[in-house]
Design a protein around this motif. Structure first.
Motif, PDB file in Angstrom:
ATOM      1  N   GLN A 731     -14.298   0.109   6.165  1.00 15.41           N
ATOM      2  CA  GLN A 731     -13.260   0.927   6.787  1.00 15.41           C
ATOM      3  C   GLN A 731     -12.757   0.296   8.076  1.00 15.41           C
ATOM      4  O   GLN A 731     -11.569   0.288   8.379  1.00 15.41           O
ATOM      5  CB  GLN A 731     -13.804   2.346   7.064  1.00 15.41           C
ATOM      6  CG  GLN A 731     -12.737   3.361   7.441  1.00 15.41           C
ATOM      7  CD  GLN A 731     -11.689   3.541   6.341  1.00 15.41           C
ATOM      8  OE1 GLN A 731     -12.009   3.521   5.147  1.00 15.41           O
ATOM      9  NE2 GLN A 731     -10.424   3.698   6.745  1.00 15.41           N
ATOM     10  N   ARG A 732     -13.716  -0.292   8.835  1.00 18.24           N
ATOM     11  CA  ARG A 732     -13.343  -0.935  10.103  1.00 18.24           C
ATOM     12  C   ARG A 732     -12.481  -2.168   9.866  1.00 18.24           C
ATOM     13  O   ARG A 732     -11.501  -2.396  10.587  1.00 18.24           O
ATOM     14  CB  ARG A 732     -14.619  -1.326  10.859  1.00 18.24           C
ATOM     15  CG  ARG A 732     -14.380  -2.056  12.157  1.00 18.24           C
ATOM     16  CD  ARG A 732     -13.696  -1.184  13.183  1.00 18.24           C
ATOM     17  NE  ARG A 732     -13.483  -1.891  14.441  1.00 18.24           N
ATOM     18  CZ  ARG A 732     -12.353  -1.909  15.112  1.00 18.24           C
ATOM     19  NH1 ARG A 732     -11.285  -1.233  14.657  1.00 18.24           N
ATOM     20  NH2 ARG A 732     -12.244  -2.563  16.253  1.00 18.24           N
ATOM     21  N   GLN A 735      -9.001  -1.094   9.096  1.00 21.34           N
ATOM     22  CA  GLN A 735      -8.320  -0.658  10.304  1.00 21.34           C
ATOM     23  C   GLN A 735      -7.828  -1.851  11.117  1.00 21.34           C
ATOM     24  O   GLN A 735      -6.698  -1.870  11.609  1.00 21.34           O
ATOM     25  CB  GLN A 735      -9.267   0.201  11.150  1.00 21.34           C
ATOM     26  CG  GLN A 735      -8.643   0.724  12.439  1.00 21.34           C
ATOM     27  CD  GLN A 735      -9.653   1.478  13.298  1.00 21.34           C
ATOM     28  OE1 GLN A 735     -10.752   1.799  12.848  1.00 21.34           O
ATOM     29  NE2 GLN A 735      -9.283   1.758  14.540  1.00 21.34           N
ATOM     30  N   LYS A 738      -4.842  -3.419   9.516  1.00 23.64           N
ATOM     31  CA  LYS A 738      -3.638  -2.605   9.732  1.00 23.64           C
ATOM     32  C   LYS A 738      -3.076  -2.858  11.122  1.00 23.64           C
ATOM     33  O   LYS A 738      -1.854  -3.026  11.307  1.00 23.64           O
ATOM     34  CB  LYS A 738      -3.983  -1.124   9.551  1.00 23.64           C
ATOM     35  CG  LYS A 738      -2.785  -0.198   9.706  1.00 23.64           C
ATOM     36  CD  LYS A 738      -3.205   1.245   9.513  1.00 23.64           C
ATOM     37  CE  LYS A 738      -1.997   2.192   9.711  1.00 23.64           C
ATOM     38  NZ  LYS A 738      -2.405   3.614   9.598  1.00 23.64           N
ATOM     39  N   GLU A 739      -3.974  -2.889  12.122  1.00 26.73           N
ATOM     40  CA  GLU A 739      -3.542  -3.136  13.499  1.00 26.73           C
ATOM     41  C   GLU A 739      -2.923  -4.528  13.621  1.00 26.73           C
ATOM     42  O   GLU A 739      -1.918  -4.712  14.319  1.00 26.73           O
ATOM     43  CB  GLU A 739      -4.730  -3.004  14.449  1.00 26.73           C
ATOM     44  CG  GLU A 739      -5.267  -1.582  14.560  1.00 26.73           C
ATOM     45  CD  GLU A 739      -6.570  -1.513  15.343  1.00 26.73           C
ATOM     46  OE1 GLU A 739      -7.089  -2.601  15.719  1.00 26.73           O
ATOM     47  OE2 GLU A 739      -7.083  -0.407  15.553  1.00 26.73           O
TER      48      GLU A 739
END
Length: 877
Positions: A731-732, A735, A738-739
């Motif tokens: 999940q990290r 993220q 995405k960033e």
């Protein structure tokens, strides 16, 4: 009456079996344990160790029908009646048993009584000084003196350098004056009238370095009869290509192309080349060869490419050779049964190689076009021999095709220069290709002399890792020694040994050989002349031949190796279950810390297939099948369904390794006692190593555990680096990605705004060249999208003109060109402009007449590339 190729072969083998010969199957085309040969190129080649005395034959009389490949005369294939790259050689061999009288008498009996060839058509040649052979042919066989022709050393004496050699006697068949009446149509000539069908070699001398011919104590017989040649006689065909061993392939190609076989000389040659080369390539691939850029792989690649080139002459534009493999398998079934078993694999390899070549051929056309353009630009009218040969050698581009295309442009080809390059390559090939030679067996003889001093069942390492033995041989720098001392790096031969010698992919054992006064570390164990040889470094003391020692194998290393070896058997079976029965082992490495397994399959394995393989192997490990071994007769073992590994030679008795109901293979390696001892199995890599061959690398036991632990440690380190828990790592990562994507988008927006703000400054750089508005500019770090957007904005500001922008980055440059509609009408096209510009910067590209883009690998040439636009405008104005 005997007529077909299969009938001739069987009659020959039956005849010599009746004369007490052991009939052996043809050896694979790839020589085993013989680096001096690229291919098995003669019937005697597999028996070199028997001829030079380094190994003892299973029987002193042997007969075979041996499949062979020779490519030294490849350019003549299809142009003559009897040149082939693939052929069968019928042979009978005597290793110190019978000699000239039997060899000659049996040869005459076979050709006259079994084949029923007319005696008045048969002629005999002998070495001019071989009175013994003359007497046998004249007095024993009863031939008239005028039918026995004496010839010189060049024609009738077999010798390659120093070593065993001897006179020959050849049987020739007179096909009659209608077959040819030229100067070459004489005995020993190159004409088609007198056909040499059988060569009898009498190996009776040893030629020394001093130039002496010494009588050998054990004389040998080596004969060779060309199956295709005999078939052409019995089937009354004009050439070998019309026999039932080749013609069915030609008929199939005729049906596919719709062009008559004998339409013209070009068609005739094309059909013959295709039929010959598909036989060679198909059988060689089924024997384990694969197309590549070196060695025998290059030969296979060249054969397929030559056949494909000739296919183009018959109108084939798509791969077609693979469609001939099934018919080939039918024709060679009796001598090469493995081809039928590997049809899918062989067809895939040939189709892939042919497809790749057709694409390469297009590359050749493009390169030829560049060569022609450069010549015209320099006002030259001849393509150099070097360029023509590069097209031929690298891209398979035939000289005649180069000449045809060049002629259309009024340009010639330097044929002499081409031939000079070709001859240089032939010379390199001759120097690299070691012909059949007995001298290479001299080193092996050193070890062969110990064969009688070691015990019959001298390997004790299946059941014990320690043994007491006597030293029978010490070898250092390939010379026998009486003793060794501390510091020596040498080899030790024992009466018996627990050390496994490298074989079947399994590495040799390491350990120690010692007694109270002596200790040597065994660095490796290998086989030479079937003798176990311990390669050692003496740590202390002194040892002499005849002393007693204790040989001890490193236990942990052997056990780890056994785990990986047993796992290869489970993997082999699992591969067949998951991928299909076409899978066959084509190589392996079994080491203490890993296994490597090469197998025939034509596509990369999916993650699901890899998971299924691991699941099946680990399930077999958990089942804890007992690992049982038995010694069986080879035929009995095969009847049991045991898998024989490709390329391995098996004797009349074999060792069968059984793992429950899961795996049954012939294997001489060391294994665990039960599959549960393997512990665990983990695939760490899967890759392609050649066309149609994949490789799996895996670990077992403690090494599998180490692998799992290293991955877990990496996982923990990544989680710590990203400041999260290992369970939240995925999940990290999502993220962070995405960033990153959002930041990259913001950066591109900023770059576009910055570029847009520069458009007014760029407009000021507009200049007029030959009455045409031109804007060129060199920018930094803009991607394709930003550069195109900026070009569009500038185009809106300029009603008529040409725009070429460049953006430099690290080790690359990109170009975008735009041309207004009115200038397109005048012949200026963005695609043509950008292609010329990018070429200066080490690249290329293209596009529409109004918009085009390109890339280059030489950003340092950007200014020069943009400056070229002015020249383009001036030249086309």
């Amino acid at each position: 009456m005997i007529k077909s190729g299969d009938e001739i072969r069987q009659a020959y083998l039956d005849f010599f079996e009746s004369k007490g010969h052991l009939i052996l199957d043809s050896a694979p085309l790839i020589p085993k344990d013989d680096p001096t040969l690229l291919w098995i190129n003669a019937g005697m080649a597999p028996f070199k160790p028997y001829f030079n005395g380094s190994l003892e034959p299973p029987k002193t009389r042997i007969s075979t029908s041996q499949k062979c490949i020779r490519t030294n005369d490849i350019e003549n294939v299809g142009k003559t009646a009897r040149h082939h790259t693939y052929f069968e050689m019928l042979g009978n061999f005597s290793f110190g048993d019978y000699f000239k009288e039997e060899a000659i008498s049996w040869a005459w009996e076979f050709v006259t009584e079994v084949l029923e060839l007319e005696e008045d058509r048969l002629w005999i040649t002998i070495y001019e000084e071989d009175e013994e052979a003359f007497a046998i042919w004249h007095d024993k066989v009863g031939l008239d003196e005028e039918r026995i022709v004496r010839m010189g050393k060049k024609e009738n004496f077999w010798q390659i350098g120093t070593g065993p050699c001897g006179p020959c006697s050849e049987i020739h068949y007179d096909r009659g004056p209608e077959a040819g009446e030229s100067e070459e149509d004489v005995l020993g000539g190159e004409g088609d009238r007198y056909l040499e069908i059988w060569n009898l070699v009498f190996t009776q001398y040893n030629y020394t370095e001093a130039g002496e011919y010494q009588e050998l104590p054990n004389k040998n017989i080596d004969t060779g009869m060309g199956l295709e040649r005999v078939a052409s006689i019995l089937q009354a065909t004009e050439t070998n290509f019309e026999t039932d061993l080749i013609k069915p392939l030609i008929d199939q190609v005729v049906e596919m192309s719709g062009i008559d076989y004998q339409k013209d000389e070009q068609s005739l040659t094309s059909y013959r080349v295709i039929a010959d080369h598909i036989r060679s390539a198909s059988v060689a691939i089924s024997d384990g060869a694969l197309p590549s850029n070196e060695g025998r792989g290059y030969v296979i690649r060249r054969l397929i490419r030559r056949a494909a080139r000739y296919g183009r002459k018959l109108g084939f534009k798509e791969p077609f050779l693979y469609q001939l493999v099934e018919k080939t398998a039918e024709i060679v079934a009796a001598v090469a049964p493995d081809l039928k078993k590997q049809l899918a694999h062989v067809k895939n390899v040939i189709k892939s190689e042919e497809k790749s070549f057709l694409q390469t051929l297009e590359q050749g056309l493009n390169i030829l076009e560049d060569i022609l353009n450069n010549l015209k630009a320099e006002n030259k009218e001849v393509i150099s021999g070097q360029d023509a040969f590069r097209l031929y050698d690298t891209y398979g581009f035939p000289l005649d095709l180069t000449e045809d295309i060049a002629a259309e442009e009024g340009i010639k080809v330097d044929q002499k220069g081409f031939e000079k390059e070709m001859e240089a390559q032939r010379k390199r090939a001759r120097e690299a290709r070691a012909e059949t030679s007995f001298n290479n067996g001299e080193i092996e003889k050193i070890y062969a002399e110990y064969q009688d001093q070691i015990e019959a069942r001298n390997f004790t390492g299946y059941h014990s890792l320690q043994a007491k033995a006597q030293i029978v041989g010490l070898v250092k720098a390939e010379k026998a020694q009486k003793s060794l001392k501390a510091g020596d790096k040498a080899e030790i031969i024992l009466t018996k040994t627990p050390f496994y010698a490298e074989s079947g992919g399994q590495l040799g054992d390491k350990g120690v050989i010692k007694n109270d006064q002596f200790e040597a570390e065994v660095k490796d164990t290998v086989k030479k002349a079937e003798v176990f040889v311990h390669q050692v470094e003496v740590k202390k003391g002194k040892i002499e031949v005849g002393e007693e020692v204790t040989a001890v194998v490193y236990h942990n290393r052997r056990e780890a190796t056994a785990r990986h070896h047993s796992a290869t058997h489970l993997l082999h079976k699992a591969l067949k279950e998951v991928l299909g029965e076409h899978v066959n082992q084509s190589g392996s490495l079994v080491a203490p810390d890993r296994l490597r397994f090469d197998f025939t399959h034509f596509s990369a394995l999916s993650s699901q297939e890899l998971e299924e393989l691991e699941r099946k192997v680990n399930k077999a490990i958990r089942e804890n099948y007992p690992v049982e071994t038995e010694i069986k007769a080879i035929d009995e073992a095969k009847d049991m369904g045991a898998t024989a590994l490709f390329g391995e030679k098996y004797g009349q008795e074999v060792r069968v390794v059984k793992m429950g109901d899961f795996s049954l293979e012939l294997c001489g390696g060391t294994h665990v006692r039960a599959t549960g001892d393997i512990g665990a199995f983990k695939i760490i890599n899967e890759s392609g190593i050649a066309a149609g061959v994949r490789r799996i690398e895996a670990v077992t036991g403690e090494y599998a555990l180490d692998y799992f632990n290293s991955k877990l440690e990496l996982l923990n380190q990544l989680a710590a680096e990203l400041k999260t828990d290992p369970n939240n790592l995925l999940q990290r990562v999502k993220q962070v990605k995405k960033e990153q994507k959002e930041l990259e988008k913001e950066l591109e927006t900023m770059k576009e705004k910055l570029a847009g703000s520069k458009k007014d400054d760029l407009i000021d750089q507009l200049e007029e060249v030959a009455g045409i508005n031109l804007l060129t500019a060199e920018l930094e770090d803009l991607d394709n999208s930003a550069l195109r957007n900026l070009t569009d904005q500038l185009k809106d500001k300029i009603d008529s003109g040409i725009i070429v922008l460049a953006s430099k980055g690290e080790n690359k440059v990109i170009f975008v060109a735009s041309v207004s509609e009115d200038l397109i009408a005048k012949g200026f096209k963005a695609g043509n402009i950008i292609a010329q510009v990018a070429k200066i910067a080490g690249g290329g590209g293209g596009g529409r007449p109004d918009m085009a883009q390109a890339g280059g690998s030489k950003p340092e040439n950007t200014s020069a590339a943009l400056a070229e636009v002015k020249n383009i405008i001036k030249e086309n104005k």
